[in-house]
Design a protein around this motif. Sequence first.
Motif, short mmCIF file in Angstrom:
data_model
loop_
_atom_site.label_atom_id
_atom_site.label_comp_id
_atom_site.label_asym_id
_atom_site.label_seq_id
_atom_site.Cartn_x
_atom_site.Cartn_y
_atom_site.Cartn_z
N VAL A 6 34.26 35.84 23.09
CA VAL A 6 34.37 36.21 21.69
C VAL A 6 34.83 34.99 20.90
O VAL A 6 35.91 34.46 21.17
N GLN A 7 34.00 34.56 19.97
CA GLN A 7 34.34 33.44 19.11
C GLN A 7 34.75 34.00 17.76
O GLN A 7 33.95 34.65 17.09
N GLN A 14 38.62 31.20 20.62
CA GLN A 14 37.62 31.72 21.56
C GLN A 14 38.38 32.37 22.71
O GLN A 14 39.33 31.79 23.24
N SER A 15 37.98 33.58 23.08
CA SER A 15 38.64 34.28 24.18
C SER A 15 37.61 35.08 24.96
O SER A 15 36.51 35.32 24.49
N THR A 16 37.98 35.47 26.16
CA THR A 16 37.12 36.30 27.00
C THR A 16 37.68 37.71 27.00
O THR A 16 38.87 37.91 27.22
N MET A 17 36.82 38.68 26.73
CA MET A 17 37.23 40.08 26.69
C MET A 17 36.25 40.91 27.51
O MET A 17 35.14 40.47 27.78
N GLN A 30 38.02 46.21 16.96
CA GLN A 30 39.45 46.01 16.74
C GLN A 30 39.93 44.95 17.74
O GLN A 30 39.76 45.12 18.94
N LEU A 31 40.52 43.88 17.22
CA LEU A 31 41.03 42.81 18.07
C LEU A 31 42.47 42.51 17.69
O LEU A 31 42.88 42.71 16.54
N LEU A 32 43.22 42.03 18.64
CA LEU A 32 44.60 41.64 18.39
C LEU A 32 44.59 40.28 17.71
O LEU A 32 44.11 39.29 18.26
N ALA A 33 45.12 40.23 16.50
CA ALA A 33 45.15 38.99 15.72
C ALA A 33 46.29 38.09 16.21
O ALA A 33 47.19 38.55 16.90
N VAL A 58 25.17 35.33 30.06
CA VAL A 58 26.50 35.72 29.59
C VAL A 58 26.42 36.03 28.10
O VAL A 58 25.94 35.20 27.32
N PRO A 59 26.92 37.22 27.68
CA PRO A 59 26.90 37.54 26.25
C PRO A 59 28.04 36.86 25.49
O PRO A 59 29.14 36.68 26.02
N TYR A 60 27.76 36.48 24.27
CA TYR A 60 28.73 35.90 23.35
C TYR A 60 28.73 36.71 22.06
O TYR A 60 27.68 37.14 21.60
N LEU A 61 29.92 36.90 21.48
CA LEU A 61 30.06 37.55 20.18
C LEU A 61 30.67 36.56 19.20
O LEU A 61 31.59 35.82 19.56
N HIS A 62 30.19 36.57 18.00
CA HIS A 62 30.75 35.77 16.92
C HIS A 62 31.29 36.79 15.91
O HIS A 62 30.52 37.61 15.40
N VAL A 63 32.62 36.78 15.67
CA VAL A 63 33.22 37.78 14.79
C VAL A 63 33.93 37.12 13.61
O VAL A 63 34.30 35.95 13.66
N ARG A 64 34.08 37.90 12.55
CA ARG A 64 34.78 37.47 11.34
C ARG A 64 35.62 38.65 10.87
O ARG A 64 35.17 39.79 10.91
N LYS A 65 36.83 38.39 10.39
CA LYS A 65 37.72 39.46 9.95
C LYS A 65 37.08 40.24 8.81
O LYS A 65 36.51 39.66 7.89
N THR A 66 37.19 41.56 8.90
CA THR A 66 36.66 42.44 7.87
C THR A 66 37.48 42.23 6.59
O THR A 66 38.71 42.24 6.65
N PRO A 67 36.80 42.03 5.46
CA PRO A 67 37.56 41.84 4.21
C PRO A 67 38.41 43.08 3.92
O PRO A 67 37.93 44.21 4.02
#
Length: 88
Positions: A6-7, A14-17, A30-33, A58-67
């Motif tokens: 997860v990026q 970047q972390s592995t979940m 939902q991720l721990l900030a 290997v799957p990768y996710l690119h996430v951005r905080k919800t406004p």
Amino acid sequence: MFEVEVQNETCQTQSTMKFVVLPRIGEGVQLLAPDGFWASYDVVDVWYQRAQYGDVWVPYLHVRKTPDSDTSRVQEPSPVTRPPGPAH
């Protein structure tokens, strides 16, 4: 169980979940900030890369905080109006 990289665009981390179901683009997770509180993040991109150890993708996710919505204003409840008539 999917192990996913997860990026996080917001925190530049970047972390592995592990996920049971891989989220799709546009879905929220939902991720721990870094501040220790849970926060909502939107999935911006999903892609797969070949692993270094064989024919595995290997799957990768690119996430951005919800406004956040404007939480400084609290909406007052509207008064309950009853139609004219006998009181109960």
